[in-house]
Design an enzyme around this catalytic site. Structure first.
Site, PDB file in Angstrom:
ATOM      1  N   HIS A 113       0.854  -1.194   0.000  1.00  0.00           N
ATOM      2  CA  HIS A 113       0.000   0.000   0.000  1.00  0.00           C
ATOM      3  C   HIS A 113       0.883   1.234   0.000  1.00  0.00           C
ATOM      4  CE1 HIS A 113      -3.192   2.804   1.141  1.00  0.00           C
ATOM      5  NE2 HIS A 113      -4.030   1.854   0.759  1.00  0.00           N
ATOM      6  N   ASP A 170      -7.857  -5.473   0.130  1.00  0.00           N
ATOM      7  CA  ASP A 170      -8.325  -6.381  -0.931  1.00  0.00           C
ATOM      8  C   ASP A 170      -7.911  -7.823  -0.722  1.00  0.00           C
ATOM      9  OD1 ASP A 170      -7.556  -3.603  -2.921  1.00  0.00           O
ATOM     10  OD2 ASP A 170      -9.575  -4.395  -2.603  1.00  0.00           O
TER      11      ASP A 170
HETATM   12  C1  SDX Z   1      -6.281  -0.105  -2.863  1.00  0.00           C
HETATM   13  O1  SDX Z   1      -4.586   4.464  -2.086  1.00  0.00           O
HETATM   14  C2  SDX Z   1      -5.479   3.833  -1.443  1.00  0.00           C
HETATM   15  O2  SDX Z   1      -5.843   4.199  -0.374  1.00  0.00           O
HETATM   16  C3  SDX Z   1      -6.034   2.603  -2.163  1.00  0.00           C
HETATM   17  C4  SDX Z   1      -7.026   1.762  -1.368  1.00  0.00           C
HETATM   18  C5  SDX Z   1      -8.324   2.507  -1.088  1.00  0.00           C
HETATM   19  O3  SDX Z   1      -9.018   2.123  -0.127  1.00  0.00           O
HETATM   20  O4  SDX Z   1      -8.656   3.417  -1.885  1.00  0.00           O
HETATM   21  O5  SDX Z   1      -6.441   1.353  -0.142  1.00  0.00           O
HETATM   22  C6  SDX Z   1      -7.438   0.513  -2.141  1.00  0.00           C
HETATM   23  O6  SDX Z   1      -6.056   0.218  -3.985  1.00  0.00           O
HETATM   24  C7  SDX Z   1      -5.367  -1.056  -2.111  1.00  0.00           C
HETATM   25  C8  SDX Z   1      -4.164  -1.533  -2.979  1.00  0.00           C
HETATM   26  C9  SDX Z   1      -4.666  -2.660  -3.909  1.00  0.00           C
HETATM   27  N1  SDX Z   1      -3.612  -3.029  -4.885  1.00  0.00           N
HETATM   28  C10 SDX Z   1      -2.947  -4.202  -4.819  1.00  0.00           C
HETATM   29  O7  SDX Z   1      -3.088  -5.013  -3.896  1.00  0.00           O
HETATM   30  C11 SDX Z   1      -2.026  -4.451  -6.003  1.00  0.00           C
HETATM   31  C12 SDX Z   1      -0.659  -4.982  -5.500  1.00  0.00           C
HETATM   32  N2  SDX Z   1       0.000  -3.870  -4.772  1.00  0.00           N
HETATM   33  C13 SDX Z   1       0.908  -3.055  -5.539  1.00  0.00           C
HETATM   34  O8  SDX Z   1       0.675  -2.899  -6.885  1.00  0.00           O
HETATM   35  C14 SDX Z   1       1.394  -1.827  -4.768  1.00  0.00           C
HETATM   36  O9  SDX Z   1       1.721  -2.250  -3.512  1.00  0.00           O
HETATM   37  C15 SDX Z   1       0.485  -0.616  -4.672  1.00  0.00           C
HETATM   38  C16 SDX Z   1       0.038  -0.147  -6.001  1.00  0.00           C
HETATM   39  C17 SDX Z   1      -0.702  -0.913  -3.818  1.00  0.00           C
HETATM   40  C18 SDX Z   1       1.297   0.496  -3.983  1.00  0.00           C
HETATM   41  O10 SDX Z   1       2.283   0.849  -4.877  1.00  0.00           O
HETATM   42  P1  SDX Z   1       3.391   2.000  -4.504  1.00  0.00           P
HETATM   43  O11 SDX Z   1       3.045   2.685  -3.262  1.00  0.00           O
HETATM   44  O12 SDX Z   1       3.585   2.848  -5.721  1.00  0.00           O
HETATM   45  O13 SDX Z   1       4.642   1.182  -4.193  1.00  0.00           O
HETATM   46  P2  SDX Z   1       5.690   0.704  -5.269  1.00  0.00           P
HETATM   47  O14 SDX Z   1       4.987   0.166  -6.470  1.00  0.00           O
HETATM   48  O15 SDX Z   1       6.660   1.809  -5.473  1.00  0.00           O
HETATM   49  O16 SDX Z   1       6.373  -0.527  -4.529  1.00  0.00           O
HETATM   50  C19 SDX Z   1       7.445  -0.296  -3.628  1.00  0.00           C
HETATM   51  C20 SDX Z   1       8.302  -1.539  -3.771  1.00  0.00           C
HETATM   52  C21 SDX Z   1       8.647  -1.856  -5.216  1.00  0.00           C
HETATM   53  O17 SDX Z   1       9.906  -2.525  -5.216  1.00  0.00           O
HETATM   54  P3  SDX Z   1      11.234  -1.632  -5.642  1.00  0.00           P
HETATM   55  O18 SDX Z   1      10.958  -1.108  -7.052  1.00  0.00           O
HETATM   56  O19 SDX Z   1      11.329  -0.542  -4.626  1.00  0.00           O
HETATM   57  O20 SDX Z   1      12.368  -2.645  -5.605  1.00  0.00           O
HETATM   58  O21 SDX Z   1       7.574  -2.690  -3.279  1.00  0.00           O
HETATM   59  C22 SDX Z   1       7.368  -3.611  -4.349  1.00  0.00           C
HETATM   60  C23 SDX Z   1       7.592  -2.846  -5.647  1.00  0.00           C
HETATM   61  O22 SDX Z   1       8.065  -3.751  -6.639  1.00  0.00           O
HETATM   62  N3  SDX Z   1       5.985  -4.048  -4.232  1.00  0.00           N
HETATM   63  C24 SDX Z   1       5.573  -5.308  -4.365  1.00  0.00           C
HETATM   64  C25 SDX Z   1       4.187  -5.262  -4.154  1.00  0.00           C
HETATM   65  N4  SDX Z   1       3.801  -4.004  -3.909  1.00  0.00           N
HETATM   66  C26 SDX Z   1       4.916  -3.255  -3.961  1.00  0.00           C
HETATM   67  N5  SDX Z   1       6.224  -6.450  -4.631  1.00  0.00           N
HETATM   68  C27 SDX Z   1       5.479  -7.575  -4.700  1.00  0.00           C
HETATM   69  N6  SDX Z   1       4.140  -7.620  -4.511  1.00  0.00           N
HETATM   70  C28 SDX Z   1       3.460  -6.483  -4.231  1.00  0.00           C
HETATM   71  N7  SDX Z   1       2.138  -6.530  -4.021  1.00  0.00           N
END
Ligand code: SDX
Length: 431
Positions: free
Chosen positions: A308, A366
């Site tokens: 998140h 989720d």
């Molecule tokens: C919702 O914003 C809100 O409040 C949203 C929400 C709401 O109520 O409105 O809470 C609802 O959207 C919840 C999130 C649902 N999405 C997912 O579950 C999809 C999987 N999660 C990711 O795509 C990600 O964690 C996000 C999109 C939720 C957050 O992305 P960020 O904050 O932009 O973080 P990032 O992509 O920069 O990740 C940071 C690091 C990265 O690695 P590095 O590039 O730093 O090496 O963490 C890794 C990412 O690769 N990473 C993950 C991961 N999520 C982040 N690695 C593996 N699995 C994951 N799920």
């Protein structure tokens, strides 16, 4: 605006620029850069808005380090345990928990707006049967502006109030119709003698061929899922609604834009993607394979339902959702649900893995919601429409707050331009 006794100084191009700092009632201080371009001729740059506050708001506060989510100051676990969705809607919309009489009036107003214009039924027939219900919802909610012209004037506080009530009341009916259309069953009209969650379940699962009795376990769980998804600060879809409404677009069009944004798998589409991932994993012994893929930089796969932007500890909604999953599946006698077993083991393994610990990746809202919705009988394609239904009150509350702000300006970000500088046109024979 809140207290601005503090300031920050930016030194750039040998020029010192003093920027006011606003101190919130909770959360980090905010450096106001509104005059930066005029005074210093520079933009700030923050793609994804990781450090940028887009507005001031009094509706929802999140402390990502503490895993705290407050709606008008009340913590989400208390609201999920003691309140119910329509009372939370009142709280989000008007700022205080209602007295009994005000609550009864609000619930009666919502109940009396749950039917949709009969001609809206025709919209559905324009979609292929296999259209994703989110595609239908984007279209039909946007089309509400073609039917409810008497509540599209955003400058009229009464019309804003009516539009808000209509959206909270009618989106569940539209979501249920999208489901019924997708399964080839007749639409079911809402009933005024049912509570909000029971009405939605009946509109989804009732058929003309037999009576349908709402299971109180399911309606309580449904109501709790609505509450857990109601609002969440300036997330992507809420920011979409705010940006759309800053141009003066009508509330139905703005909420349709929010639904479109929510659909993405990085946002509200994650609940569908998460259950499909858990089913693809299938059994506990395949979890290491997927954990490895999630950690592989060359593999675009991510653990859906994990991570998140704001929560760097646990998502308090996921904790409540997990308790609800255990309770609902237990009461339904399906506690041996393989998908739940995979989810619980996946969470355990991931939370012990250095990659997830270092990157502070925890289950989000989720991760468990799909397991409950699946147990209730919803197809995965209905998971995000249910999220959109529940989030409508958040979008509407944030929209109302923004529209009422006399300082409202159209949102118009700038850019870091990296394209070609000026050059003259070249005729085709000279290229
Ligand atoms: C919702 O914003 C809100 O409040 C949203 C929400 C709401 O109520 O409105 O809470 C609802 O959207 C919840 C999130 C649902 N999405 C997912 O579950 C999809 C999987 N999660 C990711 O795509 C990600 O964690 C996000 C999109 C939720 C957050 O992305 P960020 O904050 O932009 O973080 P990032 O992509 O920069 O990740 C940071 C690091 C990265 O690695 P590095 O590039 O730093 O090496 O963490 C890794 C990412 O690769 N990473 C993950 C991961 N999520 C982040 N690695 C593996 N699995 C994951 N799920």
């Amino acid at each position: 605006m809140t207290d601005t006794t503090k300031s920050a100084t930016l030194t750039i191009n040998n020029q010192q620029i003093d920027l006011p700092v606003h101190s919130p009632t909770a959360g980090p201080d905010v450096v106001d850069i509104g005059k930066l371009y005029a005074q210093g001729g520079v933009f700030t740059y923050d793609p994804g808005y990781t450090s940028t506050a887009s507005c001031q708001s009094a509706i929802t506060f999140i402390d990502g380090d503490k895993g705290e989510l407050l709606h008008r100051g009340y913590p989400i676990d208390q609201l999920a345990g003691k309140s119910h969705y329509l009372e939370v809607c009142y709280l989000l919309m008007y700022g205080e928990l209602p007295k009994a009489e005000a609550l009864e009036d609000f619930e009666a107003r919502v109940t009396r707006h749950t039917m949709v214009h009969e001609q809206m039924h025709n919209f559905f027939r324009g979609f292929r049967r296999d259209a994703h219900p989110m595609a239908t919802m984007v279209g039909v909610v946007g089309a509400m502006s073609a039917f409810y012209h008497d509540s599209t004037d955003i400058n009229d506080p009464w019309q804003r109030e009516v539009a808000a009530i209509r959206l909270i009341a009618k989106v569940p009916t539209i979501a249920a119709m999208a489901y019924k259309y997708s399964v080839g069953q007749p639409f079911v009209y809402p009933r005024n003698d049912l509570d909000y969650a029971s009405n939605f379940l009946r509109m989804c699962f009732s058929v003309p061929a037999e009576d349908y009795e709402v299971n109180p376990i399911l309606s309580r769980a449904m109501d709790r899922i609505f509450t857990l998804h109601a609002d969440h600060e300036q997330n992507a879809s809420t920011s979409t609604v705010r940006l759309a409404s800053s141009s003066g677009a009508n509330p139905f069009a703005c909420v349709a834009a929010g639904i479109a944004c929510l659909w993405g798998p990085a946002h509200g589409g994650a609940n569908q993607a998460c259950l499909e991932m858990l089913r693809e994993i299938g059994t506990v012994d395949r979890i290491p394979e997927f954990i490895a893929r999630a950690k592989d930089k060359d593999d675009p796969f991510r653990l859906m339902g994990f991570g998140h932007r704001v929560y760097k500890n646990f998502d308090p909604r996921a904790k409540v959702m997990k308790q609800s999953a255990d309770e609902v599946l237990g009461l339904l006698g399906i506690e041996n649900n393989d998908t739940l077993k995979v989810a619980v083991e996946l969470e355990k393994i991931a939370l012990e893995d250095p990659y997830f610990v270092e990157k502070k990746l925890y289950p989000n809202v989720d991760f468990y919601s799909g397991i409950i919705l699946d147990a209730m009988g919803f197809p995965t394609s209905m998971f995000t429409p249910i999220f959109a239904l529940a989030r409508t009150v958040g979008w509407v509350s944030q929209w109302k707050e923004q529209i009422a702000d006399p300082a409202l300006k159209i949102g118009r970000p700038r850019q870091l331009y990296t394209g070609e500088t000026f050059r003259d046109y070249v005729d085709v024979e000279n290229r």
